[in-house]
Design an enzyme around this catalytic site. Structure first.
Site, mmCIF file in Angstrom:
data_model
loop_
_atom_site.group_PDB
_atom_site.id
_atom_site.type_symbol
_atom_site.label_atom_id
_atom_site.label_comp_id
_atom_site.label_asym_id
_atom_site.label_seq_id
_atom_site.Cartn_x
_atom_site.Cartn_y
_atom_site.Cartn_z
ATOM 1 N N ARG B 62 55.098 10.881 63.151
ATOM 2 C CA ARG B 62 55.507 10.612 64.527
ATOM 3 C C ARG B 62 55.145 11.727 65.489
ATOM 4 O O ARG B 62 54.637 11.470 66.578
ATOM 5 C CB ARG B 62 57.007 10.300 64.583
ATOM 6 C CG ARG B 62 57.895 11.430 64.140
ATOM 7 C CD ARG B 62 59.326 11.002 63.937
ATOM 8 N NE ARG B 62 59.447 9.961 62.946
ATOM 9 C CZ ARG B 62 60.219 8.893 63.086
ATOM 10 N NH1 ARG B 62 60.923 8.725 64.165
ATOM 11 N NH2 ARG B 62 60.278 8.004 62.148
ATOM 12 N N THR B 63 55.372 12.983 65.081
ATOM 13 C CA THR B 63 55.065 14.073 66.018
ATOM 14 C C THR B 63 53.568 14.161 66.255
ATOM 15 O O THR B 63 53.107 14.353 67.381
ATOM 16 C CB THR B 63 55.594 15.412 65.473
ATOM 17 O OG1 THR B 63 56.987 15.285 65.226
ATOM 18 C CG2 THR B 63 55.356 16.529 66.464
ATOM 19 N N LYS B 90 42.844 25.480 49.170
ATOM 20 C CA LYS B 90 42.065 26.366 48.297
ATOM 21 C C LYS B 90 42.593 27.799 48.334
ATOM 22 O O LYS B 90 42.009 28.687 47.747
ATOM 23 C CB LYS B 90 40.600 26.386 48.732
ATOM 24 C CG LYS B 90 39.923 25.035 48.678
ATOM 25 C CD LYS B 90 38.495 25.146 49.197
ATOM 26 C CE LYS B 90 38.045 23.862 49.879
ATOM 27 N NZ LYS B 90 37.048 24.085 50.926
ATOM 28 N N ARG B 112 51.942 22.643 63.369
ATOM 29 C CA ARG B 112 53.168 22.443 62.596
ATOM 30 C C ARG B 112 52.974 23.111 61.249
ATOM 31 O O ARG B 112 51.927 22.960 60.618
ATOM 32 C CB ARG B 112 53.479 20.968 62.402
ATOM 33 C CG ARG B 112 54.584 20.757 61.353
ATOM 34 C CD ARG B 112 55.065 19.358 61.292
ATOM 35 N NE ARG B 112 55.934 19.092 62.447
ATOM 36 C CZ ARG B 112 56.811 18.100 62.486
ATOM 37 N NH1 ARG B 112 56.918 17.277 61.481
ATOM 38 N NH2 ARG B 112 57.546 17.908 63.544
ATOM 39 N N HIS B 140 61.569 23.643 67.097
ATOM 40 C CA HIS B 140 60.743 22.461 67.367
ATOM 41 C C HIS B 140 60.912 22.225 68.863
ATOM 42 O O HIS B 140 61.648 21.333 69.298
ATOM 43 C CB HIS B 140 61.255 21.280 66.552
ATOM 44 C CG HIS B 140 60.326 20.099 66.516
ATOM 45 N ND1 HIS B 140 59.142 20.027 67.206
ATOM 46 C CD2 HIS B 140 60.425 18.921 65.828
ATOM 47 C CE1 HIS B 140 58.555 18.862 66.972
ATOM 48 N NE2 HIS B 140 59.311 18.170 66.133
#
Lengths: 437, 313, 176
Positions: B62-63, B90, B112, B140
């Site tokens: 959603r974000t 990696k 994020r 957030h």
């Protein structure tokens, strides 16, 4: 025969009851005489500024030299170079190398490398259990014979009360203390910072002070049960200090050390300058002001025996990770003395003789090491310190291979002028002292 | 409080760094941006030619979609990168991943990450403006901004509004950002969670604290529910979802104690039957879907204001 | 510094423009007014009132914020991002004749942005431009259909339009 005469210098040696102006004669690497108005003969005369002090060589009993196995972080050569630049003539090195120092051959390797490449004395500390896994005792007798001066599973706590009991019983036969990294793993969890308001607001998982003190209390009980000597490594929580004090009051053989960063910084350091500086991440973590103040009080009133740095070098790439992922630890050998002067002596919290106790006399006593006091006929391990010198810490200029320090750019009052090991000047601070040798 | 005319910093890393005037500016700008979403052609050319990289080290539907939509509505070129299939897998360091992306000269990076503080560490080395889309359990900020926008939309103001925040607070970045924002803007906040999930330090920030949901909900104008993850049962934080719902779940019966025109919010995704009853989630108090719509407008506002680019670092 | 239009002059210009609009378009059928924020809006509203007075018909009126369409955003970091105000066009512009209204016509770039914005809202039949003041120095091929007053200026000068609704009085002042 080579002779050096330190003329009319301020000697502070609490174990010998000395705090005053003396001449110190060093002959063939040993302390020849300490007295007044000594005859010069052919000795090279060294005069020092009157504010400088001369002490028994400082000893750091908690250092990670990283060799064997992690030479990208530090080696015995660079670690001891860092030590002497910090005024230390001797260090005791922790066993969490790769391979772990849990058998005599690793100990012998360390002793050999130190003889070949080290500029300070190196006393290895062996592991309590094989691989530090907490399952089987190491061959402690063999470790002792190979040169170990104590045992610890540092990096981890000594796993169970039973193991601690057995280790104390067994080690005391060889007159060795058990050093413990006191921490309850279930309470520590995957915490990365001190559990408190700062970590909560920064969104970092917390490690409560109780996770340390719960283990200190256990170890004090085990020392009581066995009559052995337990030494609490890098103490940080006020609850731990309470337990140590109580143990000492009952005559139990418990000693404790604290690092300079734990009596100088608090968890507020994690929030400054935008936050999340991994050079403020170490274990045990920087705790809150009440803990820092408790450590200061413990240094003042004698409940804390030793200042040791827990010098933990890490390569820049390793520290350049997210706070959660970066390894714990900071270097400390080259910042300790200045921090002690600036934050303990100059504010009047402790006097100079007490500082020498914390950095030399007691470390030697706790580990049963030679040194810690200046005795005629013994090797000349001497630190020359400048309590009033202005020192600015430059991380890039540290002699350690790693530069992970939170004190970069700090200006402090007090520094190291020179370090003498076995009569040899292994370090001289060019800004403070010109010794044409 | 006067509305600012510009944002001081060139990154949006957290609400903690914003002044009330700046929060006001973002919300005012979001109002204008919301109107763009009501047009037949939902696009303006404002960020044409600008490149925005969506750097998601943690999965999020959603974000990420909300940011992508916001970027596209402003005509920016967007690039999405999620960790599955990136060099992070990696073992590349955060710094190296960022530097690789910087070499493509994005104007902005929306990031994020699962580690608190990762955007702050990146902001020290990146030239692009960084928007924190959620870092670990830390902040957030755009979520708190869209929550504030939604509250203002319904209540007209934030000052004096009584807000209850209920859920797994100790692990919630939405909590922290909302606490900063609501206290800065003069709302009164009460936090409710089981003792095992309550973070320390809230009282010092001016937030009331309770373990009793009925006390939290009483007279509340806004009830913000935060999700409780199933993993918490394993970390010994909670015995079971059933017990949590019994003592901390928002039900229609509990809603009766709230203010008459109370609204219920949730950042999503919801665990129906754990922290919130379906009848509440879908009921007349719920503004949960408004939050989602407002998210695009708020993110457009943030992108627009940061793209101006003259703030300090 | 000179007042080149006083309140009376502003009022008479707008009345005249309203008549011109009616004459040219033969009535108000299919017309709509869109004022460009900020000062184009009260002017559009006054024209709507005037047209209603003349015809009895309400001409739909909207407000357009062109900030998001400007061509000079982020080109130079000389100041804060311009504040955006809301666009409110509560009617369909498809097949309508739109009268775009602004206070000062200068380089023409604002009008270009407004045209871009309007096209995103729909497909008007035609667009005509009303400007209270035309100060010259066009940089784009744009001209006004209705002008309150032509005021030649140099580029060093600035033209300030003040309106009762926003500034408490009606006047046009040239500075510099």
């Amino acid at each position: 025969m080579s002779a050096m005469l330190l003329k009319s210098v301020h000697v502070i040696d609490p174990a010998a009851g000395r705090n005053g102006r003396f001449d110190v004669l060093i002959v063939d690497g040993k302390i020849g005489r300490i007295g007044r108005d000594l005859p010069v003969n052919d000795a090279r005369v060294i005069e020092l500024p009157s504010s400088f002090i001369v002490t028994p060589g400082l000893i750091d009993i908690h250092v990670h030299l990283r060799e064997p196995g992690q030479e990208h972080k530090e080696t015995i050569a660079t670690g001891t170079a860092s030590a002497v630049a910090g005024g230390f003539t001797a260090v005791a090195c922790m066993p969490n190398t790769d391979p772990i120092n849990d058998n005599a051959s690793v100990t012998q390797f360390i002793v050999k490398r130190a003889a070949e490449t080290g500029v300070a004395r190196v006393y290895p500390i062996g592991a309590v259990s094989l691989g530090s896994k907490g399952e089987r005792l190491t061959e402690i007798g063999d470790l002792r014979a190979a040169g170990c001066v104590a045992i610890t599973d540092d990096g981890r706590p000594v796993g169970t009360a039973l193991l601690m009991r057995r280790a104390l019983e067994y080690a005391s036969m060889f007159k060795m203390p058990v050093i413990n990294h006191c921490e309850d793993p279930s309470l520590k969890g995957d915490g990365v910072a001190h559990e408190g308001a700062v970590a909560a607001m920064l969104g970092l998982k917390g490690i409560p002070g109780a996770s340390e003190s719960v283990m200190v209390e256990r170890d004090v009980s085990m020392a009581e049960l066995t009559g052995g000597h337990v030494h609490v490594a890098h103490m940080s929580a006020r609850q731990s200090l309470r337990a140590v004090r109580a143990g000492k009051a009952r005559g139990i053989r418990v000693t404790a050390e604290v690092t300079p960063h734990h009596f100088v910084l608090t968890d507020e350091a994690l929030a400054r300058h935008g936050g999340y500086d991994t050079n403020t991440k170490m274990n045990p973590p920087l705790r809150e002001e009440a803990d820092r103040a408790a450590m200061i009080e413990g240094l003042r009133d004698g409940s804390i025996d030793v200042i040791a740095t827990d010098h933990a070098p890490h390569h820049a790439d390793e520290k350049a990770l997210e706070f959660d992922r970066a390894p714990f630890g900071i270097v400390g050998l080259e910042t300790a003395v200045s921090l002690c002067f600036d934050r303990l002596v100059h504010p009047g919290i402790i006097a100079l003789p007490r500082l020498v106790e914390l950095l030399s006399t007691n470390p030697a006593r706790v580990l049963g090491l030679p040194g810690g006091t200046l005795v005629e006929g013994e090797p000349a391990d001497i630190s020359i310190l400048a309590p009033d010198a202005s020192v600015t810490i430059h991380a890039a200029a540290l002699r350690s291979k790693s530069k992970n320090t939170p004190f970069d750019g700090w200006t402090l009052k007090g520094g190291v002028a020179a370090t003498i090991v076995g009569g040899r000047v292994v370090y001289a601070n060019p800004e403070l002292l010109t010794l044409n040798l | 409080m006067t509305t600012a005319t510009t944002l001081r910093h060139r990154h949006l890393l957290g609400i903690r760094d914003l002044e009330p005037g700046e929060i006001d500016l973002i919300l005012e700008t979001a109002l204008a941006m919301k109107e763009v979403g009501a047009r037949p052609i939902k696009k303006v050319p404002t960020l044409r030619g600008r490149t925005v990289v969506n750097l998601f080290f943690e999965p999020s539907t959603r974000t990420r979609m909300s940011f992508e939509l916001a970027e596209k509505r402003l005509s920016a070129d967007t690039l999405g990168m999620t960790t599955a299939g990136s060099s992070v897998v990696k073992g590349e360091t955060l710094g190296d991943t960022a530097r690789t992306i910087e070499a493509m000269a994005p104007d902005m990076i929306v990031m994020r990450h699962a580690s608190s503080g990762a955007p702050h560490q990146l902001a020290r080395v990146c030239r692009a403006s960084i928007i924190n889309a959620g870092d670990g359990t830390h902040e957030h900020p755009t979520q708190a901004l869209l929550d504030a926008f939604t509250i203002r939309e319904r209540k007209g103001t934030l000052a004096g509004v009584r807000v209850a925040i209920i859920g797994d607070l100790i692990h919630s970045r939405v909590l922290r950002s909302n606490v900063w924002l609501l206290t800065k803007m003069g709302a009164s906040v009460i936090a409710c969670a089981p003792a095992t999930l309550m973070p320390p330090g809230l009282r010092e920030l001016g937030v009331a604290v309770t373990y009793d949901i009925d006390e939290a909900v009483k007279g509340a104008d806004v009830i913000m529910m935060l999700r409780v993850q199933h993993e918490r049962m394993h970390g010994l934080f909670l015995p079971s979802a059933r017990e949590y719902f019994t003592y901390f779940g928002l039900t229609p019966a509990r809603m009766e104690r709230a203010a008459a025109d109370a609204i219920v919010m949730h950042p999503g995704p919801m665990n129906r039957g754990v922290e919130i009853d379906s009848d509440v989630a879908d009921g007349p108090w719920s503004v949960i879907l408004d939050q989602v719509a407002n998210g695009v407008a708020v993110r457009m506002a943030v992108l627009y204001l940061l793209a101006g680019g003259e703030g300090e670092g | 510094m000179a007042i080149v239009m006083d309140a009376d002059r502003v009022s008479r210009s707008l009345t005249r423009i309203a008549h011109e609009i009616l004459e040219r378009n033969r009535g108000v059928e299919n017309l709509a007014l869109v004022g460009i924020r900020a000062r184009g809006v009260p002017i559009a509203e006054r024209l709507a009132a005037a047209l209603k007075g003349l015809t009895g018909i309400d001409v739909p009126t909207g407000a357009l914020d062109i900030t998001l369409y400007r061509d000079d955003l982020m080109r130079h970091a000389v100041g804060p991002q311009p504040v955006i105000r809301r666009t409110e066009i509560p009617f369909s512009i498809d097949d309508r004749l739109i009268l775009l209204v602004d206070d000062v016509l200068y380089t023409g770039r604002t009008i270009r942005a407004a045209l871009d914005a309007l096209i995103d809202f729909g497909r008007p039949k035609a667009i005509q431009l009303v400007a209270l003041v035309d100060r010259g120095h066009r940089e784009l091929p744009i001209r006004a259909d209705y002008v309150g007053r032509n005021i030649p200026t140099s580029q060093q000068q600035s033209v300030q339009v003040r309106l009762v609704e926003l500034d408490g009085r009606d006047e046009v002042e040239v500075e510099g």
